[in-house]
Design an enzyme around this catalytic site. Structure first.
Site, mmCIF file in Angstrom:
data_model
loop_
_atom_site.group_PDB
_atom_site.id
_atom_site.type_symbol
_atom_site.label_atom_id
_atom_site.label_comp_id
_atom_site.label_asym_id
_atom_site.label_seq_id
_atom_site.Cartn_x
_atom_site.Cartn_y
_atom_site.Cartn_z
ATOM 1 N N SER A 133 0.908 -1.179 0.071
ATOM 2 C CA SER A 133 0.183 -0.339 0.074
ATOM 3 C C SER A 133 0.858 1.042 -0.349
ATOM 4 O O SER A 133 2.174 1.147 0.735
ATOM 5 C CB SER A 133 -1.164 -0.413 1.280
ATOM 6 O OG SER A 133 -1.521 -1.125 1.090
ATOM 7 N N GLU A 248 -4.742 -18.991 -0.659
ATOM 8 C CA GLU A 248 -6.056 -19.534 0.266
ATOM 9 C C GLU A 248 -5.386 -20.064 0.641
ATOM 10 O O GLU A 248 -5.819 -21.927 0.344
ATOM 11 C CB GLU A 248 -7.301 -18.836 0.261
ATOM 12 C CG GLU A 248 -8.357 -18.649 0.609
ATOM 13 C CD GLU A 248 -8.256 -18.207 1.922
ATOM 14 O OE1 GLU A 248 -7.046 -19.098 2.883
ATOM 15 O OE2 GLU A 248 -7.977 -17.063 2.683
ATOM 16 N N SER A 371 -10.974 -4.195 1.690
ATOM 17 C CA SER A 371 -12.248 -3.758 2.190
ATOM 18 C C SER A 371 -13.263 -4.314 1.716
ATOM 19 O O SER A 371 -13.834 -5.147 0.925
ATOM 20 C CB SER A 371 -12.278 -1.892 2.150
ATOM 21 O OG SER A 371 -12.647 -2.211 0.659
#
Lengths: 392, 372
Positions: A133, A248, A371
């Site tokens: 980020s 994942e 988000s």
């Protein structure tokens, strides 16, 4: 939550249970359940605990033996996380490297990189921070502006990174940087490994809303790293980054699940203490909180069952984060309401109790790792096949 | 861990889905909805004869196939997706399950083979004017006479009560709650069709005036049997609700992909996209709630089943209603018409929500079972 993983892993499970019983004692036992993905509490104790795990050979259960791992399969990894969470052992300080960087190197890293970096991760000798980020690249990660240029046998990196969890402790960063100055968005990005112990790297803690210096901003001013520190191909950094985010393994689901279940039980206890169960409005919300935690459990079990069966996880694996993060926040609000005015009183130096800390930190869960709004875009576009928003 | 579907279970789903796509398409659903006795005897026989659906979870000794609840759940999910109008829920989830649980081998041997073969349509008559699904809600009385048991009183909101050949009736007797079997042609039985908001699932009122009935199991012992039956039916209804919600979401997503406004498909706007994402989250969470119940049933764990069943009804009822309502919203004006099928799902969702007790009632059951 009691899971039977079958006879194939019985010995492994027994060995682990015995080891935890013998070693999760003293100061470590006093820090049961302490820490979290965004919770830096009791850092030094947790680091010592990670070294204890390392000495016992319990870090990197699924990593190949040649890099210091145990070389076991996904099922053993899941059993490990389950038993670990069940014992409520401290949250591992090395989580970032174990869950993200390590698997990324294993997937796309070069042989030399694996040999150089993986063993020190498992030995808890080098800690890692993520440099993805930026102030101008949050949800829109592809608009990364940190640039890297070749200077002989080195890359020279300049720019600003932010929200690096536990960045103050990092010995190394894995940085997404723009190596083609004329490129836009996903093209021309490269994944670089960069040491922090140099003049061009300045790491400043950022205090989060729970009062903890848990994440950091990173200023890179002509910071240098060797030419060989590229993970994957030059210009393919986006793909490398997505490979990391796409890992994942399902193993991170269990610790969170058991934490939520403990919180739901504690909620019911609190409600009982406060006589809140006689209030039909509150009682309904308490039942709903319990339901949501149970639903999360089955959703996680479905994903784990698919993973261990070698199947691609279904849509529930993608909706799980949105559900868990929003419902966990709801649970936290209810806990705060039940705690009443006493729940508003904190200790010296903004010292928070477990309930207060968990409630405040839960606000990050709908932001980090994509988000809720980004999750809804992903679900809508990648799972349901709805058209993307046209670019202006 | 076997908490995932096997290849055989996936194949069962495919077979049932394609069968229902053919025999329970929108035209069939609308045709049967408009008819008080709406049921297609040919389709019903095919369901039994070709696919063995009525006897899927009935043991082989009673003419069934002896499969488990996960398989049965797959069928109910697909039945919900297709808004199947046949008396499948009443016959299989209510009546057959009651018989499977009662302590009466003779009744099982006499009655289950007919259900499994598709010859018998059956239902459970439990609710009365109060609409309650609990023990105190049962007032209809049975008395023992020289000529056997006689029922007097009324049952209402009975699913497929007008169609059923066999009625299993819960009644109050001196010893408590007892279960009786009554044939459709029994003396003193009056059946009245109740027109319903959701026309895909029929209801009837049954009036008994000294109606002869056969006692099933020992007198006064039926409530625990019915309680376990209702838990099972709650899980199967949840599976049906999941299927209905999945179809409602599919329709919304298909429409959002092709409907163009402001020069782009409406599904490209976050207002619609995020709504659809939330619908999928509800659906997948509901799936978890329903599947947990199926696994508990197959594990034979009564305590866990009781919890999972109450949870599944509390959750899946609301999830189906939410998704079906949002599907109408995504469709806009066309979704508000009689001609569009969106309202069929919405109305099925609302009727299912109260079919075995409201979500609030199931939350109370859950709270009681959790001791909170």
């Amino acid at each position: 939550m009691e899971l039977d993983f079958g006879p194939a892993v019985r010995d492994f499970r027994e060995e682990l249970r015995d080891w935890l019983a013998d070693h999760l004692v003293g100061e470590f036992a006093e820090h049961r359940g302490v820490g979290g993905p965004t919770d830096g509490a009791a850092w030094e104790v947790r680091l010592a605990w990670d070294r204890e795990l390392s000495a016992g050979g319990w870090l990197g259960v699924g990593w190949p033996r040649e890099y210091g791992g145990r070389g076991l399969g996904l099922l053993e990894e899941i059993v490990f996380e389950y038993e670990y969470a069940r014992a409520n052992a401290p949250y591992r300080a090395t989580g970032n490297a174990l869950d993200l960087l390590g698997p990324m190197l294993l997937k796309v890293g070069g042989e030399e990189q694996k040999k150089r970096f993986l063993p020190p991760i498992l030995a808890v000798e080098e800690l890692w921070g993520q440099g993805f980020s930026e102030p101008g690249a949050g949800s829109d990660l592809a608009s990364v502006r940190t640039r890297a240029e070749r200077d002989g046998e080195a890359w020279v990196v300049s720019g600003q990174k932010v929200w690096t969890s536990f960045g103050m402790h990092a010995d190394w960063l894995y940085v997404l940087a723009r190596t083609d100055p004329d490129s836009v968005r996903h093209m021309g990005l490269t994944m670089l490994l960069l040491p922090t112990d140099q003049p061009g790297v300045e790491i400043r803690p950022i205090r989060n809303l729970a009062g903890q210096d848990e994440f950091a901003e990173v200023f890179l001013s002509d910071a240098r790293t060797d030419a060989g520190m590229v993970v994957g191909e030059v210009g393919q950094g986006w793909r490398t980054a997505m490979a990391t985010l796409g890992i994942e393994r399902g193993t991170t689901l269990l610790p969170q699940q058991l934490t939520f279940e403990r919180e739901a039980e504690s909620l019911i206890e609190l409600a009982r203490e406060r006589g809140a169960l006689d209030d039909p409005m509150l009682r309904r919300r308490i039942v709903d909180a319990w339901i949501s935690v149970r639903v999360m459990r089955t959703t996680n079990l479905r994903t784990l069952a698919e993973l261990t069966a070698g199947r691609t996880p279904g849509a529930q694996a993608t909706t799980a984060k949105l559900y868990a993060s929003t419902r966990h926040q709801r649970l936290g609000h209810l806990v705060q309401e039940l705690a009443g005015p006493a729940g508003q009183i904190v200790g010296a130096d903004y010292g928070l109790d477990t309930r207060q800390r968990s409630f405040l930190l839960s606000l990050a869960e709908t932001i980090y790792g994509g988000s809720s709004e980004i999750q809804r875009n992903i679900i809508g576009e990648q799972i349901l096949g709805l058209p993307k928003e046209p670019r202006p | 861990m076997d908490l995932t579907f096997s290849q055989e279970q996936d194949e069962l789903r495919t077979v049932v889905r394609s069968f229902l796509a053919k025999y329970s398409d929108e035209a069939a659903v609308r045709r049967l909805s408009a008819d008080p006795r709406g049921h297609d005897a040919v389709v019903w026989r095919r369901m039994a004869g070709e696919l063995g659906l009525q006897g899927l979870a009935v043991p082989e000794e009673y003419g069934g196939s002896g499969f488990g609840y996960v398989e049965l759940g797959v069928v109910f999910e697909e039945a919900g997706r297709a808004l199947l109008c046949e008396p499948y829920f009443a016959t299989v989830a209510l009546a057959a399950e009651t018989l499977l649980r009662c302590a009466d081998d003779q009744a099982r041997a006499d009655l289950l083979p007919g259900i499994a073969s598709g010859a018998t349509i059956a239902t459970l008559a439990l609710t009365e004017d109060s609409g309650r699904w609990d023990e105190p809600g049962i007032h209809l009385t049975a008395r023992h006479t020289a000529g056997g048991w006689r029922l007097t009183g009324a049952k209402t909101f009975v699913p497929d009560g007008l169609l059923a050949d066999l009625l299993l009736v819960a009644a109050r007797t001196p010893g408590g709650i007892s279960l009786f079997a009554v044939g459709a042609d029994a003396a003193g039985l009056t059946r009245t069709f109740l027109p319903t908001l959701d026309q895909t699932r029929k209801q009837a009122r049954l009036e008994f005036a000294d109606t002869p009935a056969r006692l099933i199991g020992a007198e006064g012992t039926a409530w625990p049997v019915l309680e376990r039956t209702l838990a099972t039916a709650s899980v199967l209804l949840a599976a049906e609700q999941v299927g209905g919600a999945a179809a409602a979401l599919d329709a919304a997503v298909d429409y959002a992909r092709i409907r163009v406004q402001y020069g782009r498909p409406i599904g490209s706007f976050q207002g619609i996209k995020h709504k659809c994402a939330d619908m999928l989250m509800e659906l997948e969470s509901a799936r978890s709630a329903a599947y947990a119940g199926l696994w508990a049933l197959d594990a034979g764990d009564d305590t866990e089943t009781a919890l999972a069943a109450a949870l599944a009804q509390a959750f899946c009822s609301e999830a189906f209603t939410k998704v079906a309502g949002d599907s109408i919203q995504v469709h806009g004006g066309i979704g508000f018409t009689w001609e569009h099928p969106a309202h069929l799902y919405f109305k099925r969702a609302k009727s299912s929500e109260v079919l075995l007790g409201t979500p609030s009632y199931h939350r109370q059951l859950l709270a009681a079972r959790l001791g909170i």
